[in-house]
Design a protein around this motif. Structure first.
Motif, PDB file in Angstrom:
ATOM      1  N   ALA A 210      83.437  -3.178  27.071  1.00 53.54           N
ATOM      2  CA  ALA A 210      84.021  -2.249  28.034  1.00 53.54           C
ATOM      3  C   ALA A 210      83.421  -0.856  27.932  1.00 53.54           C
ATOM      4  O   ALA A 210      83.608  -0.029  28.833  1.00 53.54           O
ATOM      5  CB  ALA A 210      85.533  -2.168  27.823  1.00 53.54           C
ATOM      6  N   ALA A 211      82.720  -0.588  26.855  1.00 54.69           N
ATOM      7  CA  ALA A 211      82.225   0.762  26.625  1.00 54.69           C
ATOM      8  C   ALA A 211      80.708   0.872  26.648  1.00 54.69           C
ATOM      9  O   ALA A 211      80.178   1.962  26.854  1.00 54.69           O
ATOM     10  CB  ALA A 211      82.744   1.282  25.277  1.00 54.69           C
ATOM     11  N   THR A 212      80.013  -0.237  26.416  1.00 52.35           N
ATOM     12  CA  THR A 212      78.560  -0.194  26.257  1.00 52.35           C
ATOM     13  C   THR A 212      77.889  -1.031  27.329  1.00 52.35           C
ATOM     14  O   THR A 212      78.224  -2.205  27.511  1.00 52.35           O
ATOM     15  CB  THR A 212      78.161  -0.692  24.857  1.00 52.35           C
ATOM     16  N   ALA A 213      76.921  -0.438  28.022  1.00 51.90           N
ATOM     17  CA  ALA A 213      76.308  -1.090  29.172  1.00 51.90           C
ATOM     18  C   ALA A 213      75.261  -2.128  28.794  1.00 51.90           C
ATOM     19  O   ALA A 213      74.879  -2.954  29.630  1.00 51.90           O
ATOM     20  CB  ALA A 213      75.665  -0.030  30.080  1.00 51.90           C
ATOM     21  N   ILE A 214      74.811  -2.103  27.551  1.00 56.96           N
ATOM     22  CA  ILE A 214      73.731  -2.979  27.132  1.00 56.96           C
ATOM     23  C   ILE A 214      74.261  -3.989  26.110  1.00 56.96           C
ATOM     24  O   ILE A 214      75.160  -3.685  25.321  1.00 56.96           O
ATOM     25  CB  ILE A 214      72.562  -2.151  26.544  1.00 56.96           C
TER      26      ILE A 214
END
Length: 347
Positions: A210-214
């Motif tokens: 939910a917090a990191t795009a990768i």
């Protein structure tokens, strides 16, 4: 540079992917057992007198407490390649790394208990351990350890040594500016530093996805032209990845990034009800210590006697440290500003 290993004398391997020698594997296991035994004792002492109810300010160990049970493979696998001349900067969840890097258990425990005999004379507590003897430090500020590690690595480089710095942080910190700034500068100056990201799936109560795009922070290394590798919570996989990264740094070839998909077995802090966690039912079976013990038993490295000895040795060292802390003096409130401000007129 000293030749004595930080916590256990562990011979190192030279070829990628090979199974470590029995002595190496036994040393990794013993380091993990010592770390877990230590944290179980801290857990016991922390909760012993927090009642009635749960008062975070009460007891022998007041304040917050962040424990690293489940993350032992990171510390054991990385620190097996270091000596106490190398520097380690850790997070607010630091005990496993401090144990594996050889920080004095008595002084560390006294610091956690807020006693005068502690590493910081009881002023820092468990999130702000600082040990010049082993070049170990940690901080409660997210990603704070990365820039100081660059300073240490820069000093080692300028002095012409083969000493290195290891900077450890959590996966949430990989979204901080300090993370990217540090990778960029380390790559630009080819500094002898190994960046380690502990991905335990949870940034406090926020799921990683939910917090990191990768999907993997190790992929971010490519943006700075340095090697990046993601491994699972297997101590031998960590050991192997760290061997390559440490060798690269010592040879003057610059930094590397390792992300370990690890496990936070307990709460973000003690008192955390963990109602947000959807994975609690699977946590116990993912415990890395019994898993590794089973591997070593099948390989003939461990038997009942060696397991019992490792646990007995760990218990003896830990209980000695706890007793030392319990019997140490509490700092005099009259000296609250000592070691904070310089004495005499400032010029």
């Amino acid at each position: 540079m000293t030749t004595e290993a930080a916590s256990t004398s562990i011979p190192q391997q030279s070829r990628r992917g090979e199974v470590p020698e029995a002595a190496v594997r036994l040393g990794l296991y013993r380091t993990m057992v010592l770390s877990r035994t230590y944290e179980e004792a801290i857990l016991r002492e922390y909760h012993a007198d927090k009642g009635p109810g749960f008062d975070i300010g009460k007891g022998l160990v007041p304040g917050e407490m962040h424990l690293s049970a489940g993350q032992e493979p990171v510390a054991a696998g990385v620190c097996a390649h270091l000596t106490t001349d190398d520097a380690v900067t850790a997070t607010h969840r630091p005990h496993h790394l401090a144990v594996a890097h050889g920080v004095d258990l008595r002084k560390m425990t006294a610091e956690i208990f807020g006693r005068e005999t502690g590493l910081g004379r009881g002023r820092g507590g468990h999130m702000h351990l600082f040990d010049p003897a082993t070049h170990f430090s940690c901080s409660g500020i997210i990603a704070e350890g990365y820039p100081p590690a660059l300073g240490q690595a820069f000093a080692f480089q300028r002095r012409g040594t083969d000493r290195i710095a290891v900077a450890v942080t959590g996966e949430g910190a990989a979204n901080q500016g300090a993370f990217h700034e540090s990778l960029n500068l380390a790559a630009r100056w080819s500094l002898p530093v190994v960046f380690v990201v502990e991905d335990n799936d949870w940034g406090i109560s926020v799921p990683r996805d939910a917090a990191t795009a990768i999907g993997s922070n190790a992929d971010r290394a490519a943006a700075y032209g340095i090697p990046g590798e993601r491994v699972e919570n297997d101590v031998e996989a960590v050991y192997d990845a760290a061997r390559r990264a440490v060798a690269r740094a010592r040879a003057g070839d610059g930094p590397s990034l390792i992300e370990v998909h690890t496990l936070r077995m307990w709460g973000h802090f003690e008192g955390d009800a963990q109602g947000y966690r959807t994975d609690l039912a699977d946590v116990a079976e993912r415990d890395p210590i019994p898993r590794y013990e089973e591997v070593l038993r099948k390989a003939g490295v461990l038997d009942d006697e060696k397991v019992a000895q490792a646990k007995a040795d760990a218990s003896r060292r830990v209980e000695d440290a706890v007793e030392f802390a319990r019997s140490s003096a509490i700092p005099d409130p009259a000296d609250a500003t000592a070691y904070v401000f310089t004495e005499g007129a400032l010029r």
